[in-house]
Design a protein around this motif. Structure first.
Motif, PDB file in Angstrom:
ATOM      1  N   LYS A  64      16.481 -35.597  44.139  1.00 38.69           N
ATOM      2  CA  LYS A  64      16.134 -34.326  44.417  1.00 38.69           C
ATOM      3  C   LYS A  64      14.431 -34.242  44.361  1.00 38.69           C
ATOM      4  O   LYS A  64      13.914 -35.139  43.679  1.00 38.69           O
ATOM      5  CB  LYS A  64      16.438 -33.477  43.219  1.00 38.69           C
ATOM      6  N   VAL A  65      14.011 -33.347  45.485  1.00 39.66           N
ATOM      7  CA  VAL A  65      12.710 -33.484  45.665  1.00 39.66           C
ATOM      8  C   VAL A  65      11.968 -32.275  45.662  1.00 39.66           C
ATOM      9  O   VAL A  65      12.529 -31.324  46.169  1.00 39.66           O
ATOM     10  CB  VAL A  65      12.148 -34.289  46.911  1.00 39.66           C
ATOM     11  N   ASP A  66      10.795 -32.267  44.796  1.00 41.74           N
ATOM     12  CA  ASP A  66       9.928 -31.084  44.871  1.00 41.74           C
ATOM     13  C   ASP A  66       8.599 -31.603  45.387  1.00 41.74           C
ATOM     14  O   ASP A  66       8.398 -32.786  45.300  1.00 41.74           O
ATOM     15  CB  ASP A  66       9.929 -30.394  43.609  1.00 41.74           C
ATOM     16  N   ALA A  67       7.670 -30.756  45.785  1.00 42.51           N
ATOM     17  CA  ALA A  67       6.201 -31.285  46.396  1.00 42.51           C
ATOM     18  C   ALA A  67       5.394 -30.066  46.164  1.00 42.51           C
ATOM     19  O   ALA A  67       5.510 -28.987  46.476  1.00 42.51           O
ATOM     20  CB  ALA A  67       6.567 -31.653  47.713  1.00 42.51           C
ATOM     21  N   VAL A  68       4.127 -30.580  45.912  1.00 44.00           N
ATOM     22  CA  VAL A  68       3.048 -29.740  45.807  1.00 44.00           C
ATOM     23  C   VAL A  68       1.877 -30.340  46.457  1.00 44.00           C
ATOM     24  O   VAL A  68       1.938 -31.748  46.722  1.00 44.00           O
ATOM     25  CB  VAL A  68       2.465 -29.187  44.452  1.00 44.00           C
ATOM     26  N   ARG A  69       0.704 -29.691  46.962  1.00 39.67           N
ATOM     27  CA  ARG A  69      -0.222 -30.283  47.820  1.00 39.67           C
ATOM     28  C   ARG A  69      -1.715 -30.362  47.082  1.00 39.67           C
ATOM     29  O   ARG A  69      -2.567 -30.926  47.696  1.00 39.67           O
ATOM     30  CB  ARG A  69      -0.389 -29.522  49.041  1.00 39.67           C
ATOM     31  N   ASN A  70      -1.714 -29.872  45.637  1.00 40.63           N
ATOM     32  CA  ASN A  70      -2.935 -29.975  45.097  1.00 40.63           C
ATOM     33  C   ASN A  70      -2.579 -30.185  43.559  1.00 40.63           C
ATOM     34  O   ASN A  70      -1.546 -30.020  43.095  1.00 40.63           O
ATOM     35  CB  ASN A  70      -3.896 -28.787  45.101  1.00 40.63           C
ATOM     36  N   ASP A 124      -1.395 -34.317  49.443  1.00 38.54           N
ATOM     37  CA  ASP A 124      -2.074 -33.139  50.550  1.00 38.54           C
ATOM     38  C   ASP A 124      -1.616 -33.300  51.908  1.00 38.54           C
ATOM     39  O   ASP A 124      -2.044 -32.520  52.801  1.00 38.54           O
ATOM     40  CB  ASP A 124      -3.398 -32.816  50.072  1.00 38.54           C
ATOM     41  N   GLU A 125      -1.188 -34.666  52.296  1.00 43.32           N
ATOM     42  CA  GLU A 125      -0.785 -34.947  53.663  1.00 43.32           C
ATOM     43  C   GLU A 125       0.557 -34.570  53.912  1.00 43.32           C
ATOM     44  O   GLU A 125       1.339 -35.289  53.408  1.00 43.32           O
ATOM     45  CB  GLU A 125      -1.377 -36.444  53.958  1.00 43.32           C
ATOM     46  N   ARG A 126       0.763 -33.400  54.874  1.00 38.87           N
ATOM     47  CA  ARG A 126       2.095 -33.008  55.195  1.00 38.87           C
ATOM     48  C   ARG A 126       3.040 -34.111  55.574  1.00 38.87           C
ATOM     49  O   ARG A 126       4.214 -34.206  55.337  1.00 38.87           O
ATOM     50  CB  ARG A 126       1.980 -32.088  56.090  1.00 38.87           C
ATOM     51  N   ASP A 127       2.534 -34.925  56.742  1.00 42.42           N
ATOM     52  CA  ASP A 127       3.246 -36.107  57.335  1.00 42.42           C
ATOM     53  C   ASP A 127       3.792 -37.095  56.250  1.00 42.42           C
ATOM     54  O   ASP A 127       5.046 -37.500  56.174  1.00 42.42           O
ATOM     55  CB  ASP A 127       2.379 -36.721  58.221  1.00 42.42           C
ATOM     56  N   ILE A 128       2.919 -37.287  55.047  1.00 45.07           N
ATOM     57  CA  ILE A 128       3.429 -38.242  54.109  1.00 45.07           C
ATOM     58  C   ILE A 128       4.378 -37.581  53.079  1.00 45.07           C
ATOM     59  O   ILE A 128       5.330 -38.421  52.868  1.00 45.07           O
ATOM     60  CB  ILE A 128       2.250 -38.731  53.219  1.00 45.07           C
TER      61      ILE A 128
END
Length: 239
Positions: free
Chosen positions: A28-34, A10-14
């Motif tokens: 390849k990278v995907d990201a979610v925050r919760n 959930d930390e955008r900088d990380i």
């Protein structure tokens, strides 16, 4: 083939730090925050590995880990946890739930890359070892370690001798085994039986195997063989 990593943080900088360094290593990278989005994304677009922060809004990382490992669709996706140093009990719990490794914050991007590569190498080695101990033929799996013959409907109950025979056939599809060879390999050189002994065992084996049994061919005057599985290319050439 590039491995796909799902970052759950959930930390955008990380997230941006991890995204940049993983892409530098050709991931390849995907990201979610919760956690809720992580569960959905893992099903809709399964990654090769999940980097999972334990401190998440709504659903914490341990619950996410448990749900992923209990879901048949996602249980085989490796998970590397991101934890704070003070979360030792959570790390232990995560590993007990099935996580493959953990990285403590603050971390170096290089360490993350090394840990991910190590987990993916272990997974590949484990998968290759499992494949070596399994034979796939005509829609049936012969598991040599567990001594099982498996179909979509479940396990076929075979005797030890029947299992030896089908394993011998499956290791060399298309090869004709004479009755003498079968008696020698299955029962040993000191066994003094008659040809009908082999015929009886093969007949029982065919009945138990159902559809697979139809592919055990009799070569009259010689012995038996398991019909080879034709590849799509072979089928096209024939047609």
């Amino acid at each position: 083939m590039e491995a796909k990593i799902l970052i759950v943080e959930d930390e955008r900088d990380i997230v941006e730090l991890l995204r940049y360094n993983l892409r530098q290593e050709d991931f390849k990278v995907d990201a979610v925050r919760n956690g809720a989005d992580a569960l959905q994304r893992a099903v809709d677009n399964p990654p090769d590995l999940i980097l999972l922060d334990l401190m998440l809004p709504e659903i914490d990382g341990l619950i996410v880990c448990r749900l992923l490992k209990n879901d048949p669709r996602t249980k085989n996706i490796p998970i590397v946890m991101l934890t704070a140093k003070t979360e030792e009990s959570d790390r232990v719990t995560g590993l007990e739930l099935g996580a493959d490794d953990y990285i403590t914050k603050p971390f170096s991007p290089r360490e993350v890359v090394l840990r991910i590569n190590a987990v993916l190498r272990r997974l590949k080695a484990s998968s290759e070892a499992e494949e070596e101990n399994q034979i796939q033929t005509h829609g049936v799996t012969i598991d040599l370690d567990r001594h099982q013959v498996l179909t979509e409907d479940g396990e076929i109950d075979l005797t030890a001798t029947e299992f030896k025979i089908i394993t011998l056939f499956a290791r060399s599809p298309g090869r004709v085994f004479s009755r003498d060879i079968l008696m020698d390999v299955i029962w040993g050189q000191e066994y003094y039986g008659i040809d009908r002994t082999v015929d009886t065992h093969v007949s029982r084996l065919r009945r138990k195997l159902g559809d697979l049994g139809k592919h055990i061919e009799t070569v009259y005057g010689v012995g038996y063989r398991l019909k080879e599985v034709k590849s799509q290319k072979q089928k096209k050439k024939k047609s």
